[in-house]
Motif scaffolding. Structure first.
Motif, PDB file in Angstrom:
ATOM      1  N   VAL A 307     -43.983 -10.548  55.915  1.00 28.58           N
ATOM      2  CA  VAL A 307     -42.639 -10.205  55.436  1.00 28.58           C
ATOM      3  C   VAL A 307     -42.083 -11.219  54.438  1.00 28.58           C
ATOM      4  N   VAL A 308     -42.262 -12.507  54.714  1.00 30.62           N
ATOM      5  CA  VAL A 308     -41.574 -13.546  53.951  1.00 30.62           C
ATOM      6  C   VAL A 308     -42.094 -13.724  52.524  1.00 30.62           C
ATOM      7  N   GLU A 310     -43.282 -13.390  48.729  1.00 28.44           N
ATOM      8  CA  GLU A 310     -42.986 -12.396  47.694  1.00 28.44           C
ATOM      9  C   GLU A 310     -44.180 -11.454  47.542  1.00 28.44           C
ATOM     10  N   ARG A 315     -42.563  -5.890  52.797  1.00 33.19           N
ATOM     11  CA  ARG A 315     -41.319  -5.898  52.008  1.00 33.19           C
ATOM     12  C   ARG A 315     -41.123  -4.524  51.352  1.00 33.19           C
ATOM     13  N   ASN A 316     -39.921  -4.306  50.862  1.00 30.31           N
ATOM     14  CA  ASN A 316     -39.651  -3.089  50.099  1.00 30.31           C
ATOM     15  C   ASN A 316     -40.506  -3.123  48.829  1.00 30.31           C
ATOM     16  N   ASP A 321     -37.412  -6.600  48.044  1.00 23.79           N
ATOM     17  CA  ASP A 321     -36.496  -7.217  49.001  1.00 23.79           C
ATOM     18  C   ASP A 321     -36.888  -6.879  50.435  1.00 23.79           C
ATOM     19  N   VAL A 322     -36.298  -7.624  51.366  1.00 26.12           N
ATOM     20  CA  VAL A 322     -36.459  -7.294  52.793  1.00 26.12           C
ATOM     21  C   VAL A 322     -35.574  -6.103  53.140  1.00 26.12           C
ATOM     22  N   SER A 323     -34.423  -5.995  52.468  1.00 21.40           N
ATOM     23  CA  SER A 323     -33.522  -4.862  52.693  1.00 21.40           C
ATOM     24  C   SER A 323     -34.233  -3.554  52.358  1.00 21.40           C
ATOM     25  N   SER A 325     -36.846  -2.439  53.760  1.00 21.75           N
ATOM     26  CA  SER A 325     -38.295  -2.625  53.836  1.00 21.75           C
ATOM     27  C   SER A 325     -38.889  -1.902  55.041  1.00 21.75           C
ATOM     28  N   PHE A 327     -40.522  -3.294  57.240  1.00 24.95           N
ATOM     29  CA  PHE A 327     -40.295  -4.184  58.386  1.00 24.95           C
ATOM     30  C   PHE A 327     -39.023  -3.798  59.130  1.00 24.95           C
ATOM     31  N   LEU A 328     -37.919  -3.621  58.390  1.00 22.39           N
ATOM     32  CA  LEU A 328     -36.660  -3.274  59.038  1.00 22.39           C
ATOM     33  C   LEU A 328     -36.668  -1.834  59.542  1.00 22.39           C
ATOM     34  N   PRO A 529     -28.607  -7.752  58.843  1.00 25.32           N
ATOM     35  CA  PRO A 529     -29.369  -7.742  57.587  1.00 25.32           C
ATOM     36  C   PRO A 529     -29.095  -6.487  56.758  1.00 25.32           C
TER      37      PRO A 529
END
Length: 537
Positions: A307-308, A310, A315-316, A321-323, A325, A327-328, A529
């Motif tokens: 996730v972290v 780049e 990730r999205n 971005d993580v937003s 994504s 993951f979320l 988030p």
């Protein structure tokens, strides 16, 4: 840890003398209890709500009830005439919709799958004994100076495993306080305050997060069909709230509740207190916890690597971005993994899981306790679907938003009234999911229309739903708490227990609501988030 044999027995009624000592609020809460007992079971209640929606939609449809659609021209779902009309289900078309969608309403209800998947992982961690051992190590190992705040804190974090706090921590906290020469009911009250009064707060995402977010998303989509509400949207605020509630609970225990209880008289006990023994954490359990902790750390490192960085795969992929994504969006899968892998390691080390069948049995046993929830979801999902089809929720939301605008109540103050209302409803309808399934379809769209985001509305709801858990006999574990309390004071009644817990409710309400206003409106911090504070169509 063994529980008293009388825990399943009926709770003793409060005596008139008890009521007169405690004042008008105990009389009021006993009236609430009696009125609450008149309510049917939540499942029956939802079945009745379904019938009511059908009947009301028929009447409103006959009179062609409508309101002006506040959405901009060309928005998805907006009718050509610019009005939101109530759609009747009391006709052939309505009957066809109900019959053809009955199954998909149930299977497509977002909270159902997400909660069940998360509970599979929690079941492994719980049945292995890992969560119980971790809680005992945390509380028993606390210093005398910090024991109160640790008990409250342990109660809050125990919510990741449903009944664990009620069944294990609350009896243990009473024993710990008694062993320290303190009043055992003060220990019970502190643990109860954390487990139930701090129900929504936690350091980790738990089963309540996907449960509520699914209901919130369905309600938000009445206004914005594309709106997504993930399980993580309240995490920042609830993480910080864990420490706030721990401190408030400890202060109330030591400054109000314990002094009011006075010096404990062992002759009041219904059991032989000298026979009480606390189960300490064995060296083998400590070793298993260390290895489970290393496994949890390894899982965290792997997830962070995905996730972290780049360009990481979780990730999205459009924005980077993580937003928004994967993951979320798939956070429930990580809740499952985050509990399952450490639980597997602990169970293997301790010898609980010897073969694959033991692990399967652990998950199956946890699922078997969800029968009532699944039945509730069936009727709740029909109610939510009917409410959406008929447009009754949207019509009520627009009318309510217009009324708030007319009286000028559109600022942050509206949340004080909203949280208080949720707390009052919680006195009679104790289930968080049941209450939110009823109120979200009305209040989420209503507050969206005056400019607030669903994530902020949900965070506010969680405060109201938590703070009055402590003083309502409608809370499912209230009888269990009373039974444990009666071990230490044999003539204790419902009124006394409620009066003992009332200071927590009052302080939690004032403190938590104030913290909400500071966090959201003074500091402008997001509640989770990617969570917005204000809704922009």
């Amino acid at each position: 840890m063994s529980l008293p044999s009388n825990q399943g027995s009926a709770a003793p009624a409060s005596s008139p003398t008890d009521l007169s000592k405690k004042g008008w609020f105990i009389k009021f809460l006993n009236i609430v209890e009696r009125l609450g007992n008149l309510l049917p079971h939540p499942i029956t209640l939802f079945a009745m709500f379904c019938l009511a929606v059908i009947l009301i939609s028929g009447v409103a449809g006959y009179f062609e009830l409508s309101v002006v659609d506040p959405r901009p021209e060309g928005a998805a779902g907006r009718s050509p005439d610019g009005l939101i009309h109530v759609i009747s289900l009391m006709n052939g078309e309505g009957l066809r919709m109900i019959v053809s969608n009955l199954v998909t309403n149930f299977t497509g209800f977002t909270p159902l799958g997400t909660v069940l998947v998360a509970l599979l992982g929690v079941g492994i961690a719980d049945r292995s004994g890992m969560l119980s051992a971790a809680m005992r190590l945390l509380v028993i190992g606390a210093s005398k100076r910090l024991v109160t705040v640790v008990v409250v804190f342990a109660g809050i974090v125990s919510n990741t495993a449903s009944e664990l706090g009620y069944v294990v921590l609350i009896p243990m906290a009473a024993m710990i306080f008694h062993s320290l020469g303190r009043h055992p009911l003060a220990g019970l009250a502190a643990a109860f305050a954390g487990v139930s009064g701090g129900y929504s707060a936690n350091l980790l995402l738990g089963t309540v997060d996907p449960l509520l977010s699914g209901i919130t998303e369905a309600a938000a989509q009445m206004i914005d069909p594309d709106y997504i509400v993930g399980p993580e949207v309240n995490w920042y605020f609830m993480f910080a709230s864990t420490f706030l509630v721990s401190i408030m609970g400890a202060v109330v225990t030591e400054k109000i509740v314990e002094p009011n209880l006075g010096k404990y008289n062992p002759e009041d006990a219904a059991i032989d207190l000298s026979a009480q023994q606390m189960e300490t954490v064995t060296p083998e359990e400590k070793r298993a916890l260390k290895l489970a902790g290393l496994a949890a750390l390894a899982v965290t490192v792997v997830i962070a690597a995905l996730v972290v960085p780049e360009g990481a795969p979780l990730r999205n992929q459009t924005t980077g971005d993580v937003s928004g994504s994967p993951f979320l969006k798939g956070i429930v899968a990580f809740i499952f993994i985050g509990f399952a892998i450490p639980g597997l390691v602990y169970g293997k080390v301790i010898g609980v899981f010897k073969k694959d069948k033991d692990i399967i049995d652990a998950m199956s046993e946890n699922m078997s306790s969800m029968g009532m929830y699944i039945v509730l979801v069936f009727f709740a999902s029909q109610f939510v679907a009917f409410f959406k089809w008929t447009n009754l929720g949207a019509v009520m939301a627009v009318a309510g938003a217009d009324a708030l605008s007319a009286i000028g109540l559109t600022g942050p103050l509206v949340f004080v009234l909203f949280i208080a209302m949720c707390g009052i409803i919680n006195l009679s309808l104790g289930s968080a999911s049941a209450q939110w399934a009823v109120t979200a379809p009305i209040f989420v769209p209503m507050l969206m229309l005056i400019g607030y985001a669903p994530e902020t509305i949900q965070a506010a709801y969680r405060i109201g739903d938590s703070v009055t858990n402590l003083i309502t006999p409608m809370m499912s574990y209230f009888g269990l708490i009373l039974a444990v309390a009666c071990r230490y004071k044999k003539d204790l009644g419902i009124g006394t227990l409620i009066a003992t817990m009332l200071p927590y409710t009052l302080v939690f309400f004032v403190g938590w609501v104030s913290f909400f206003f500071i966090w959201v409106f003074a500091l402008g911090l997001p509640v989770g988030p990617g969570a917005a504070t204000y809704y922009t169509p």
